[in-house]
Design a protein around this motif. Sequence first.
Motif, PDB file in Angstrom:
ATOM      1  N   HIS A   1       0.842  -1.197   0.000  1.00 26.15           N
ATOM      2  CA  HIS A   1       0.000   0.000   0.000  1.00 26.15           C
ATOM      3  C   HIS A   1       0.880   1.251   0.000  1.00 26.15           C
ATOM      4  CE1 HIS A   1      -3.044   2.963   1.126  1.00 26.15           C
ATOM      5  NE2 HIS A   1      -3.977   2.068   0.886  1.00 26.15           N
ATOM      6  N   PHE A   2       0.382   2.289  -0.642  1.00 24.45           N
ATOM      7  CA  PHE A   2       1.175   3.504  -0.804  1.00 24.45           C
ATOM      8  C   PHE A   2       1.561   4.163   0.520  1.00 24.45           C
ATOM      9  CE2 PHE A   2      -1.048   3.381  -4.971  1.00 24.45           C
ATOM     10  CZ  PHE A   2       0.071   3.346  -5.788  1.00 24.45           C
ATOM     11  N   VAL A   3       0.787   3.966   1.568  1.00 25.84           N
ATOM     12  CA  VAL A   3       1.131   4.624   2.828  1.00 25.84           C
ATOM     13  C   VAL A   3       2.436   4.083   3.404  1.00 25.84           C
ATOM     14  CG1 VAL A   3      -1.256   5.167   3.414  1.00 25.84           C
ATOM     15  CG2 VAL A   3      -0.257   3.031   4.212  1.00 25.84           C
ATOM     16  N   PHE A   4       2.899   2.968   2.884  1.00 24.87           N
ATOM     17  CA  PHE A   4       4.160   2.411   3.370  1.00 24.87           C
ATOM     18  C   PHE A   4       5.344   2.751   2.463  1.00 24.87           C
ATOM     19  CE2 PHE A   4       1.006  -0.836   4.971  1.00 24.87           C
ATOM     20  CZ  PHE A   4       1.023  -0.392   6.278  1.00 24.87           C
TER      21      PHE A   4
ATOM     22  N   ARG B   1      -9.671   3.835  -4.239  1.00 23.47           N
ATOM     23  CA  ARG B   1      -8.973   4.558  -3.185  1.00 23.47           C
ATOM     24  C   ARG B   1      -9.373   4.013  -1.827  1.00 23.47           C
ATOM     25  NH1 ARG B   1     -12.234   8.875  -0.889  1.00 23.47           N
ATOM     26  NH2 ARG B   1     -14.289   8.898  -1.893  1.00 23.47           N
ATOM     27  N   THR B   2      -8.573   4.334  -0.828  1.00 22.78           N
ATOM     28  CA  THR B   2      -8.855   3.954   0.551  1.00 22.78           C
ATOM     29  C   THR B   2      -9.699   5.047   1.199  1.00 22.78           C
ATOM     30  OG1 THR B   2      -6.780   2.728   0.704  1.00 22.78           O
ATOM     31  CG2 THR B   2      -7.836   3.360   2.774  1.00 22.78           C
ATOM     32  N   PHE B   3     -10.813   4.639   1.788  1.00 24.42           N
ATOM     33  CA  PHE B   3     -11.712   5.587   2.451  1.00 24.42           C
ATOM     34  C   PHE B   3     -11.224   5.949   3.848  1.00 24.42           C
ATOM     35  CE2 PHE B   3     -15.563   3.661   0.040  1.00 24.42           C
ATOM     36  CZ  PHE B   3     -15.192   4.345  -1.103  1.00 24.42           C
ATOM     37  N   MET B   4     -10.739   4.955   4.558  1.00 21.33           N
ATOM     38  CA  MET B   4     -10.414   5.131   5.971  1.00 21.33           C
ATOM     39  C   MET B   4      -9.181   4.313   6.312  1.00 21.33           C
ATOM     40  SD  MET B   4     -12.854   4.139   9.221  1.00 21.33           S
ATOM     41  CE  MET B   4     -12.157   3.653  10.808  1.00 21.33           C
ATOM     42  N   ILE B   5      -8.268   4.938   7.048  1.00 20.88           N
ATOM     43  CA  ILE B   5      -7.080   4.257   7.575  1.00 20.88           C
ATOM     44  C   ILE B   5      -7.158   4.316   9.089  1.00 20.88           C
ATOM     45  CG2 ILE B   5      -4.568   4.320   7.759  1.00 20.88           C
ATOM     46  CD1 ILE B   5      -4.480   5.504   4.961  1.00 20.88           C
TER      47      ILE B   5
ATOM     48  N   LYS C   1      10.267   5.028   2.959  1.00 29.35           N
ATOM     49  CA  LYS C   1      10.095   3.623   3.317  1.00 29.35           C
ATOM     50  C   LYS C   1      10.522   3.461   4.771  1.00 29.35           C
ATOM     51  CE  LYS C   1      10.690   1.781  -1.342  1.00 29.35           C
ATOM     52  NZ  LYS C   1      11.442   0.852  -2.236  1.00 29.35           N
ATOM     53  N   PRO C   2       9.566   3.595   5.701  1.00 27.85           N
ATOM     54  CA  PRO C   2       9.918   3.512   7.134  1.00 27.85           C
ATOM     55  C   PRO C   2      10.621   2.206   7.460  1.00 27.85           C
ATOM     56  CG  PRO C   2       7.651   4.266   6.827  1.00 27.85           C
ATOM     57  CD  PRO C   2       8.124   3.789   5.493  1.00 27.85           C
ATOM     58  N   ASP C   3      11.594   2.299   8.339  1.00 23.13           N
ATOM     59  CA  ASP C   3      12.305   1.097   8.768  1.00 23.13           C
ATOM     60  C   ASP C   3      11.387   0.167   9.555  1.00 23.13           C
ATOM     61  OD1 ASP C   3      14.602   2.050   7.596  1.00 23.13           O
ATOM     62  OD2 ASP C   3      15.289   3.049   9.430  1.00 23.13           O
TER      63      ASP C   3
ATOM     64  N   ASN D   1       3.862   9.836   4.541  1.00 22.45           N
ATOM     65  CA  ASN D   1       3.328   8.998   3.474  1.00 22.45           C
ATOM     66  C   ASN D   1       1.801   9.075   3.413  1.00 22.45           C
ATOM     67  OD1 ASN D   1       5.798   8.123   2.567  1.00 22.45           O
ATOM     68  ND2 ASN D   1       5.729   6.159   3.629  1.00 22.45           N
ATOM     69  N   ILE D   2       1.149   9.133   4.566  1.00 18.42           N
ATOM     70  CA  ILE D   2      -0.316   9.236   4.576  1.00 18.42           C
ATOM     71  C   ILE D   2      -0.747  10.531   3.887  1.00 18.42           C
ATOM     72  CG2 ILE D   2      -2.346   9.480   6.068  1.00 18.42           C
ATOM     73  CD1 ILE D   2      -0.941   7.672   8.092  1.00 18.42           C
ATOM     74  N   PHE D   3      -0.031  11.601   4.164  1.00 17.01           N
ATOM     75  CA  PHE D   3      -0.351  12.880   3.527  1.00 17.01           C
ATOM     76  C   PHE D   3      -0.092  12.811   2.026  1.00 17.01           C
ATOM     77  CE2 PHE D   3       1.280  17.046   2.070  1.00 17.01           C
ATOM     78  CZ  PHE D   3       0.097  17.764   2.163  1.00 17.01           C
ATOM     79  N   VAL D   4       1.045  12.277   1.620  1.00 22.85           N
ATOM     80  CA  VAL D   4       1.382  12.191   0.206  1.00 22.85           C
ATOM     81  C   VAL D   4       0.381  11.309  -0.528  1.00 22.85           C
ATOM     82  CG1 VAL D   4       3.110  11.353  -1.434  1.00 22.85           C
ATOM     83  CG2 VAL D   4       3.815  12.685   0.561  1.00 22.85           C
TER      84      VAL D   4
END
Length: 913
Positions: free
Chosen positions: A609-612, A632-636, A617-619, A663-666
């Motif tokens: 998923h794009f949030v990652f 699209r994703t409605f809710m995280i 790329k968070p460790d 990443n969530i913002f982007v």
Amino acid sequence: MTARMTPCPNCGQIVSATYQPPLPPRPAGAPLLAPEDLRPSDRAAAYRPPEPAVRTPSWLPATLIILGVFIGIFFLIYLATLKLSSYAVNPAPPPAPAPAPAPPPAVEDERQSKLFSFNNQPPSSAPVKVAPAPAVPVDPLMEPTTAPAEERATRGVAAASKPTPVAFAVVPEPVSVDEVVTDDKINAAIVKGVNHLVSRFDAKQKLKSDRGAQAGGAHALAVLALLHAGEAISDERLNIHNPFMIGLLEQLRKYEMPDGMATYSRSLRAQALAFHNRPEDRSVLASDTRWLINSSVVGAYGYGPPPAGATNPSQLHGWDNSNSQYGVLGVWAAAEAGLAIPGSYWQGVQTHWERTQLDSGGWGYSAGDGKEPGSLSMTAAGVNMLFVANEQLSALRPDTQLARPPFSPSLQLALDWLGKGDNAITIAGQFPYYTLYGMERAGLASGFKMFGRHDWFRVLAAETLKKQSAEGSWGDEVDTSFALLFLARGRHPLLMNKLNFVGAWANRPRDVANLAKFVTKETERPLNWQVVSLKSEWGDWMDCPILYLSSHEPPVFDESDFEKLKSFVMAGGLLFTHADGGTKEFNQWAEMLTYKLFDQDLKDLPPEHFVFNALFKPDQKFPLRGVGNATRTFMIHSPTDISKRWVAKGASVDRSVFDLGANIFVYSTGMQVPRNRLDTLYVEDLPDKPKITVPIARLKYAGDWDPEPFAWERERRMFRRETSIGLVPFAVEIEKLSPSVAPFAHLTGTAAVTLSAAQIKALRDYVDAGGVLLIDPCGGSQPFASSIRAALFPAADAQPAPLKPDHPLLVGRGAGMTPLLKQQVRPFVFKAIGSKIPPMQIRDVGKGAIVVSDLDLTSGLLGTNTLGIVGYDPAYAHAFVRNAILWTINGRGPITTWNDPPATATTTTTQAQ
């Protein structure tokens, strides 16, 4: 002249032609044809003016006889041409063509079996029955290709013999809406203000000022305003690498700051030098910061340094809260630039502002007696100072305890003062622009969008725009600088809207504020954050793509609250829920919320998923969960507590959790430049009813036919504002589709679809009879696009062809239409499919047409920029669909022939109204 597209009567191909308007009626008694009745081309080819009357010589009779024969032949040819001309005035009606013989059943069945694989022109040996086309306007943009030649030749004749119904003349006109302040207006005001302020510097980049000891401070304030304006508008002069800005900062470093007025001057210089924090500015920045720290007496400041050994503000030479605010602002800027500031300094600031607060919750210029109501300028200063002190002290000793009030008693009392009546928007006194900038700092520090019932930035920005002079100033250089700072800083895009509701809505008061600082630094794009209220309408939340809802306990919402949340998401927003402390109670509530809003269960987001990985790329791996559609994703939802790490540690220590937030913002902005504060997705509906309405058929089938329910609702509102025409989108089964119900139909989806023979025939008959069908894959779904092509265009010779560059849909030929000479796609498209962008395509069928897009249009109508959508830029998608509708209704039939939607049709309304 107006150009139009006309099909060749022989081959059916679209060719470019020049449209000539109908001839005016001939006055009674006038000659059959006069020179002024003819167009230049007709004049040259078909008309010869009579020769003047002369006496015929006796020796020319034979010549005249021969000439008369030729003239007679020419006149007969001319009459034959006139009879067929579609622009003749009041000709004799042509004889009715003989009825065509009924086509053999085998031929008709063969055509139906091929469906959309037949050519535009039916075989000459077997004329094909077509449904009667609705009457067309006098000036259609495109003639039906299957109309008999006689009908094409005489259609204009019949239309010219009677008045054109008013409903035929659809003239799109924008609806006049009095919008006091918009982002475009703010941009224009900043540009004018910058131009004026730049002109106030001499050739050596020094401010033209006669302020004496305050000259350095005035120069610093103007430079600070230009630095902030450079992040709000595009102006190469304001680039930090531009010689002009380099010269301004070099002059700023050279200024002597006399101690008599040094608090303001050194503070403003420190703020300007800390802005970009260049190595060459660090020594002067450090020197000013030391001076400011040493000049503070328990958080209080006068105009200059205190007497040696002073330990109490009363020992200062005339301290006041204005100096005290600016002294702290300079030190705070230095702290943000990385200079070490002792904790005792921030403790003194907090002590001073709590001690000098009035009983009303506000502040005055000095200590006062505690009974006066306070002023907006000083109360805004007090709010800002308490937020700064609390933030700095929290960073030194972070407190992540839950269920505590988000604000100290003094700060809450001050926020209440701003929320009373018109306190937050009443700019009065001798220094209105000084107050304006102070209010902006308080608003951004608190994050509050509303103080009481007022959207403070929108209201104050509107008043500021009204007061700008023609040359761009707001008075002198100081007032102009303050006004620019207010507009530029307040205009910045928003990272997240944090939802304020009854209960523990802010266990981490500075979580989003800290994240906004990090994303600002990493993306080199200034971002604000905001607090919005559950009491507001959901449209007020649409100025930001993300709504952040966090708590450790289940919030108590009523049905209207749930409807607001759902409407926000359906209109393109992303809901981000967070379990403070990772509590079981809130996680259970989030599960319930998902089912209630979307009738789905939360599922773990996949690693891809794009949030990652959207930007970083968070460790560390985070167990995020979510729900959405195929686009699209409605809710995280975060079931673990990550916000405490946004306040407990800095990004240099705990980078992964900040990378995740970025990443969530982007993801929500699609790697695009985020929208500015007032550039909201929300389009307010107009209260009055339109005079003209156009039904839009949204086609239902067994599958995901309506992936974005609010897309057409938003398009309806935008279309009405831009054309004054009211769209009426309604859902109807494909089998019940006909041009008499709607001239324009839309088919979309997110997955492969199987259409029945009856549905394919209904689509064929609809287009054949004059309807226009638009097809797009929502989100860019290739399974949907491929399945539709296989069903509707099975033969190689039946494929839709790319729109020619001169097609009306692209050149915007027609009232209200927009030229679309270059495709505008989302940045993600190039990553997904490369640089070869598929063109828009069209297939003329019978009297109608099928317009096919291989890229998403539906999400574009919604306006969302969510990452992962393979589609057109939202502005382009909207403009293309608007062109397609106007092209349809102005070229293919009178509005008066459309019936009401069938009883089985469903008007597309959602709770997002």
